[in-house]
Scaffold this motif. Structure first.
Motif: not given
Length: 139
Positions: A22-25, A47-56, A32-44
């Protein structure tokens, strides 16, 4: 520029190494698809725009001890990806290394990371030799 993201259908199968999260935009829930190595909480992140979503992935810090025992961050590295970037290279996973203060860093592919790691090992050997020389002078 705003992009609408539709929820993933139940039958959508993520590619190898990905999961659907899950994510909030701009306050709107999506998946969203999210790589297994990503540790970001995309809900927390919300992001304002989809283009601002990133993985880390988690950060790996390189610290240098100081005489006054204060922490000394020299550099950090992480795996990253900006899946909605206009830059095609940023849409592929990369390793990002930064010096911990300049906000400028190096984006690396796997081959670059190997070379960088070799450079770190050579640097570490030289620093170790300097430390031994310093001990010999102090003795």
């Amino acid at each position: 520029m705003s992009t609408t993201v539709q929820p993933a259908p139940e039958s959508a199968a993520p590619s190898t190494g990905e999961r659907i999260v899950p994510a909030l935009i701009d306050g709107q829930r999506c998946y969203l698809p999210c790589p297994a190595w990503c540790s970001i909480d995309h809900v927390k992140e919300n992001q304002k725009f989809l283009e601002d979503v990133w993985h880390s992935g988690p950060f790996s810090d390189l610290e240098a001890p100081r005489r006054d025992n204060t922490p000394g961050l020299m550099a950090y590295a992480r795996i990253g990806m900006d899946p909605f970037s206009r830059d095609e290279q940023m849409r592929r996973p990369f390793i990002f290394v930064e010096d911990g203060g300049s906000a400028e860093g190096s984006y690396m592919d796997a081959e670059h990371a190997e070379k960088f790691a070799d450079n770190l090992v050579a640097f570490a050997e030289k620093v170790r030799a300097m430390g031994r020389a310093l001990k010999a002078v102090a003795a």
